[in-house]
Write an enzyme that holds these catalytic residues in place. Sequence first.
Site, PDB file in Angstrom:
ATOM      1  N   LYS A  47       0.865  -1.195   0.000  1.00  0.00           N
ATOM      2  CA  LYS A  47       0.000   0.000   0.000  1.00  0.00           C
ATOM      3  C   LYS A  47       0.889   1.228   0.000  1.00  0.00           C
ATOM      4  O   LYS A  47       2.031   1.175   0.453  1.00  0.00           O
ATOM      5  CB  LYS A  47      -0.880   0.006   1.260  1.00  0.00           C
ATOM      6  CG  LYS A  47      -2.111   0.858   1.143  1.00  0.00           C
ATOM      7  CD  LYS A  47      -3.203   0.148   0.389  1.00  0.00           C
ATOM      8  CE  LYS A  47      -4.440   0.995   0.202  1.00  0.00           C
ATOM      9  NZ  LYS A  47      -5.546   0.213  -0.361  1.00  0.00           N
TER      10      LYS A  47
HETATM   11  P1  NAD Z   1     -13.699   7.416  -2.701  1.00  0.00           P
HETATM   12  O1  NAD Z   1     -12.728   8.484  -2.344  1.00  0.00           O
HETATM   13  O2  NAD Z   1     -14.118   7.246  -4.121  1.00  0.00           O
HETATM   14  O3  NAD Z   1     -15.051   7.580  -1.842  1.00  0.00           O
HETATM   15  C1  NAD Z   1     -15.093   7.729  -0.454  1.00  0.00           C
HETATM   16  C2  NAD Z   1     -16.522   8.127  -0.093  1.00  0.00           C
HETATM   17  O4  NAD Z   1     -16.660   8.144   1.327  1.00  0.00           O
HETATM   18  C3  NAD Z   1     -16.921   9.512  -0.563  1.00  0.00           C
HETATM   19  O5  NAD Z   1     -18.276   9.501  -0.971  1.00  0.00           O
HETATM   20  C4  NAD Z   1     -16.777  10.384   0.686  1.00  0.00           C
HETATM   21  O6  NAD Z   1     -17.597  11.531   0.655  1.00  0.00           O
HETATM   22  C5  NAD Z   1     -17.239   9.385   1.717  1.00  0.00           C
HETATM   23  N1  NAD Z   1     -16.799   9.684   3.086  1.00  0.00           N
HETATM   24  C6  NAD Z   1     -15.559   9.988   3.537  1.00  0.00           C
HETATM   25  N2  NAD Z   1     -15.586  10.180   4.857  1.00  0.00           N
HETATM   26  C7  NAD Z   1     -16.862   9.981   5.250  1.00  0.00           C
HETATM   27  C8  NAD Z   1     -17.527  10.030   6.493  1.00  0.00           C
HETATM   28  N3  NAD Z   1     -16.866  10.327   7.609  1.00  0.00           N
HETATM   29  N4  NAD Z   1     -18.871   9.751   6.536  1.00  0.00           N
HETATM   30  C9  NAD Z   1     -19.544   9.450   5.411  1.00  0.00           C
HETATM   31  N5  NAD Z   1     -18.959   9.387   4.206  1.00  0.00           N
HETATM   32  C10 NAD Z   1     -17.642   9.653   4.121  1.00  0.00           C
HETATM   33  O7  NAD Z   1     -13.065   6.075  -2.132  1.00  0.00           O
HETATM   34  P2  NAD Z   1     -13.423   4.585  -2.554  1.00  0.00           P
HETATM   35  O8  NAD Z   1     -12.461   4.149  -3.607  1.00  0.00           O
HETATM   36  O9  NAD Z   1     -14.884   4.454  -2.760  1.00  0.00           O
HETATM   37  O10 NAD Z   1     -12.991   3.812  -1.224  1.00  0.00           O
HETATM   38  C11 NAD Z   1     -13.833   3.750  -0.080  1.00  0.00           C
HETATM   39  C12 NAD Z   1     -13.292   2.706   0.865  1.00  0.00           C
HETATM   40  O11 NAD Z   1     -13.247   1.448   0.185  1.00  0.00           O
HETATM   41  C13 NAD Z   1     -11.871   2.935   1.372  1.00  0.00           C
HETATM   42  O12 NAD Z   1     -11.754   2.382   2.669  1.00  0.00           O
HETATM   43  C14 NAD Z   1     -11.016   2.113   0.414  1.00  0.00           C
HETATM   44  O13 NAD Z   1      -9.778   1.744   0.981  1.00  0.00           O
HETATM   45  C15 NAD Z   1     -11.922   0.918   0.223  1.00  0.00           C
HETATM   46  N6  NAD Z   1     -11.702   0.134  -1.005  1.00  0.00           N
HETATM   47  C16 NAD Z   1     -11.775   0.717  -2.237  1.00  0.00           C
HETATM   48  C17 NAD Z   1     -11.622  -0.079  -3.371  1.00  0.00           C
HETATM   49  C18 NAD Z   1     -11.761   0.483  -4.742  1.00  0.00           C
HETATM   50  O14 NAD Z   1     -11.763  -0.312  -5.707  1.00  0.00           O
HETATM   51  N7  NAD Z   1     -11.916   1.774  -4.929  1.00  0.00           N
HETATM   52  C19 NAD Z   1     -11.355  -1.453  -3.243  1.00  0.00           C
HETATM   53  C20 NAD Z   1     -11.291  -2.001  -1.969  1.00  0.00           C
HETATM   54  C21 NAD Z   1     -11.475  -1.188  -0.861  1.00  0.00           C
END
Ligand code: NAD
Length: 421
Positions: free
Chosen positions: A110
Amino acid sequence: MTVALQEELNVYESAEARFEIAAEKLGLEQGLYRYMKYPEREITVYIPVSLDSGQIAVFTGYRVLHSSVRGPGKGGIRFAPDVTLDEVRALAAWMTWKCAVVNIPFGGAKGGVICNPAKLSKSELERVTRRYTAALSDWFGPERDIPAPDIGTNEQIMAWVMDTYSMHVRQATTAVVTGKPLDLGGSQGRKEATGRGLMICCDKAIAKLGMKREGCRVIIQGFGNVGSEASRLLHEAGYKIIGAADVHGGLNNEKGIDVPKLYDWVNTQRKPLPEFPGGEKIAAQEILFRPCDILVPAATENQITSQNAHRVDCRILCEGANGPTTSYADPIIEKKGIFIIPDILGNAGGVTVSYFEWVQDRQGFFWREREVNERLQDVMEQSFDQVVRYAEVHSVNNRIAAYLVAIDRVARALKLRGFYA
Ligand code: NAD
């Protein structure tokens, strides 16, 4: 914040705690235990970048390779103001376990840069990305360590990573990074993959619990890549999305939110989610405590803690984010009889299709979306079944079962490889 709470919110401690429980259950030998507990290597880079104002800023970046036992490191790059080395370490370890749960030939890694991407111009963001990649060009590589998007990074940033790395090694190398645009060696289905993986897990869980899609009430926290795609797919499949939230606030509608309209509102019109005229406004965190059948925390870490876990009111907790539940909250959730789909299984659809992207880039031959989705379905269903089987055989919850599956696989590979010198 009290010391105890600080400790609880340290995601590295959270990841460790689950690893410890699973390692003990497995009776892991001391040597193997020590080897798997610590990352293989970690680096801090200080990235000088000229801002549009002409000033030079220095950003701090990290990359942690937790394990390359089962294959090259795999893991996203996070751009956020609160990135810490401990967080990156935890996320790297989770990637090792996640890749092992879904049995793809990667280790875990990471990276992150402490910055606020919302406050950087596009060209500043490009310079941060390129300098970070240049600093790590000896670490990255299709056979060494393959980054992907995470919070605050996207397809465009992955394209810059690919270009910078390719300039350094003097050949176009698409397989060095995944989550790229389709025109640059990206895979069909990658954008929806994490959401699709979540949906497949929800389908399996409701079938196991004798529930039906129709009328099944779902709440999703986070409306970014994972949350919005999961909402869209679950809605299309017949689930009823009664709550959604992003960082600006939440929205609740017991009759069901019009998800395609909300998706357009947030992702195309770029309007704040809680202002959507189709539900009652509610605080972003409160959405987690509304009664529902399936709760999907898909925003960020440490949302469900020992302080609030007693308020969670769902039948299934399907984790989209990494580490949304602290280890201190685990026993409370378990006592409530909630069926857990842990992060290292629930959100593994993303890395699975990243693996498909890497395979396609190396083959130079690209698959149709239907093929990608079918293969993803196979991987997720098999992994779900295996985790649930381990949970039953070892009398543990699904989270510890997922760690058992993962640690078992890494330990077997490690034993076969042996210890060099
Ligand atoms: P992103 O940046 O696209 O979206 C994050 C979302 O969470 C946004 O809508 C933001 O407004 C919201 N958010 C942030 N803080 C918040 C809070 N305190 N309360 C409510 N909403 C909040 O990120 P993503 O890629 O969707 O990733 C989200 C999570 O999923 C992370 O933990 C990431 O590590 C995990 N993840 C992502 C992927 C991927 O393919 N993108 C894969 C596995 C895991």
